[in-house]
Motif scaffolding. Structure first.
Motif, PDB file in Angstrom:
ATOM      1  N   GLY A 117       0.804  -1.208   0.000  1.00 41.31           N
ATOM      2  CA  GLY A 117       0.000   0.000   0.000  1.00 41.31           C
ATOM      3  C   GLY A 117       0.837   1.257   0.000  1.00 41.31           C
ATOM      4  N   ARG A 118       0.207   2.370   0.396  1.00 43.01           N
ATOM      5  CA  ARG A 118       0.872   3.661   0.466  1.00 43.01           C
ATOM      6  C   ARG A 118       0.482   4.325   1.779  1.00 43.01           C
ATOM      7  N   ALA A 119       1.399   5.096   2.351  1.00 47.04           N
ATOM      8  CA  ALA A 119       1.182   5.657   3.676  1.00 47.04           C
ATOM      9  C   ALA A 119       1.717   7.071   3.761  1.00 47.04           C
ATOM     10  N   ALA A 120       1.236   7.790   4.763  1.00 48.53           N
ATOM     11  CA  ALA A 120       1.756   9.123   5.072  1.00 48.53           C
ATOM     12  C   ALA A 120       1.562   9.375   6.550  1.00 48.53           C
ATOM     13  N   LEU A 121       2.429  10.220   7.084  1.00 48.29           N
ATOM     14  CA  LEU A 121       2.329  10.665   8.463  1.00 48.29           C
ATOM     15  C   LEU A 121       2.017  12.151   8.436  1.00 48.29           C
ATOM     16  N   LEU A 122       0.910  12.552   9.077  1.00 48.56           N
ATOM     17  CA  LEU A 122       0.398  13.912   8.989  1.00 48.56           C
ATOM     18  C   LEU A 122       0.224  14.514  10.374  1.00 48.56           C
ATOM     19  N   ALA A 123       0.000  15.827  10.397  1.00 50.58           N
ATOM     20  CA  ALA A 123      -0.422  16.520  11.607  1.00 50.58           C
ATOM     21  C   ALA A 123      -1.623  17.380  11.261  1.00 50.58           C
ATOM     22  N   ASP A 124      -2.613  17.420  12.160  1.00 51.28           N
ATOM     23  CA  ASP A 124      -3.767  18.270  11.904  1.00 51.28           C
ATOM     24  C   ASP A 124      -3.397  19.724  12.185  1.00 51.28           C
ATOM     25  N   ARG A 125      -4.335  20.640  12.043  1.00 53.78           N
ATOM     26  CA  ARG A 125      -3.974  22.059  12.138  1.00 53.78           C
ATOM     27  C   ARG A 125      -3.671  22.502  13.573  1.00 53.78           C
ATOM     28  N   ASP A 126      -3.948  21.645  14.559  1.00 58.17           N
ATOM     29  CA  ASP A 126      -3.554  21.933  15.940  1.00 58.17           C
ATOM     30  C   ASP A 126      -2.302  21.171  16.359  1.00 58.17           C
ATOM     31  N   GLY A 127      -1.708  20.395  15.432  1.00 58.99           N
ATOM     32  CA  GLY A 127      -0.449  19.728  15.708  1.00 58.99           C
ATOM     33  C   GLY A 127      -0.538  18.279  16.122  1.00 58.99           C
ATOM     34  N   ALA A 128      -1.736  17.703  16.250  1.00 60.86           N
ATOM     35  CA  ALA A 128      -1.870  16.293  16.616  1.00 60.86           C
ATOM     36  C   ALA A 128      -1.458  15.416  15.438  1.00 60.86           C
ATOM     37  N   THR A 129      -0.628  14.417  15.708  1.00 60.61           N
ATOM     38  CA  THR A 129      -0.068  13.561  14.667  1.00 60.61           C
ATOM     39  C   THR A 129      -0.945  12.329  14.438  1.00 60.61           C
ATOM     40  N   PHE A 130      -1.118  11.965  13.171  1.00 56.40           N
ATOM     41  CA  PHE A 130      -1.869  10.768  12.812  1.00 56.40           C
ATOM     42  C   PHE A 130      -1.334  10.237  11.495  1.00 56.40           C
ATOM     43  N   GLY A 131      -1.658   8.997  11.174  1.00 50.67           N
ATOM     44  CA  GLY A 131      -1.215   8.397   9.927  1.00 50.67           C
ATOM     45  C   GLY A 131      -2.382   8.019   9.045  1.00 50.67           C
ATOM     46  N   ILE A 132      -2.090   7.833   7.765  1.00 51.60           N
ATOM     47  CA  ILE A 132      -3.099   7.327   6.826  1.00 51.60           C
ATOM     48  C   ILE A 132      -2.511   6.136   6.083  1.00 51.60           C
TER      49      ILE A 132
END
Length: 267
Positions: A117-132
């Protein structure tokens, strides 16, 4: 930050993220010492371990033989934070990253290809980190849900603002989608097939000196005996941040924070 990030490691699966898009589908821990991490979570949560396809620093945690989480002992080597990270299923990693950016989020890494698959590591606009994650799931989703973390909780500045951000990224309001958003008092609750899979609550402070008060996703693991888990965590080098009848907030030996939740209380 390197691009061979500790995203979910390749397990055979029966479904793809297209069938459960928008829902949490995995959790992953970055740690410093694999042996110590294995010993800690084996004692506290009863997990067993198998190698992951990404190589020696990576492991898959098993609960009753079911893959439930990934561990990557790369925090020191790659100068990464020690933390638990939830991953959400998406139909298109590229589209999800673009949607997050349009709404004020940022991409730390990716999307990158990690077959299957494909993945990314992101942060929302308040800085909380999550992955997809886009691609094959790492365990049958229904089985994972039965053995999974009880749910994940976002501690954030404004729950309703955060729900707008994540709902836009993950199509939570799409008719016929996998997830349903409900407003319960001061919380936003995400349900999938009737089960609570995520909660969003207000009150986090973006500039707080204590990272546990800043916006972040917290992983809750369902257990039979909360107090026993807390005692075991302390005996194995962890710490207890708070202890109640139904929940305890713990830190492992590396400092990664997580919650154990009474199984009857988890949903």
């Amino acid at each position: 930050m390197k691009h061979d990030m500790p995203f979910p490691a390749g397990e055979e699966s029966l479904l793809s993220t297209h069938s459960v898009y928008g829902a949490p589908c995995w959790v992953s821990l970055t740690s410093r010492d694999l042996k110590i991490t294995e010993e800690f979570y084996s004692a506290v949560l009863g997990w067993r371990w198998r190698p992951a396809k990404l190589g020696e620093p990576f492991r898959i945690a098993l609960a009753d033989g079911v893959p439930v989480a990934g561990v990557a002992a790369v925090a020191a080597m790659w100068q990464m934070a020690v933390a638990w990270t939830p991953y959400f299923a998406v139909r298109s990693a590229d589209e999800a990253v673009s949607r997050a950016a349009e709404r004020g989020g940022t991409a730390a890494v990716g999307p990158i290809s990690l077959p299957p698959g494909r993945a990314a590591l992101l942060a929302d606009r308040d800085g909380a980190t999550f992955g997809i994650w886009e691609g094959e799931l790492f365990s049958d989703w229904e089985t994972w849900r039965a053995s999974r973390p009880a749910f994940i909780r976002l501690h954030t500045r404004d729950a309703f603002d955060a729900a707008m951000f994540y709902g836009g990224v993950f199509d939570w309001a799409e008719p016929g989608g996998c997830c349903e958003v409900q407003y319960e008092g001061d919380e936003v609750v995400l349900r999938s097939q009737g089960d609570v899979v995520a909660r969003i609550e207000s009150g986090a402070l973006e500039a707080a000196p204590d990272p546990s008060i800043r916006p972040h996703w917290q992983v809750h693991f369902a257990v039979e005996d909360v107090a026993a888990c807390a005692r075991t965590a302390e005996r194995h080098g962890g710490s207890v941040l708070s202890l109640g009848d139904d929940e305890a907030v713990l830190r492992d030996t590396d400092g990664a924070q997580f919650t154990v939740t009474a199984r009857r209380f988890g949903g």
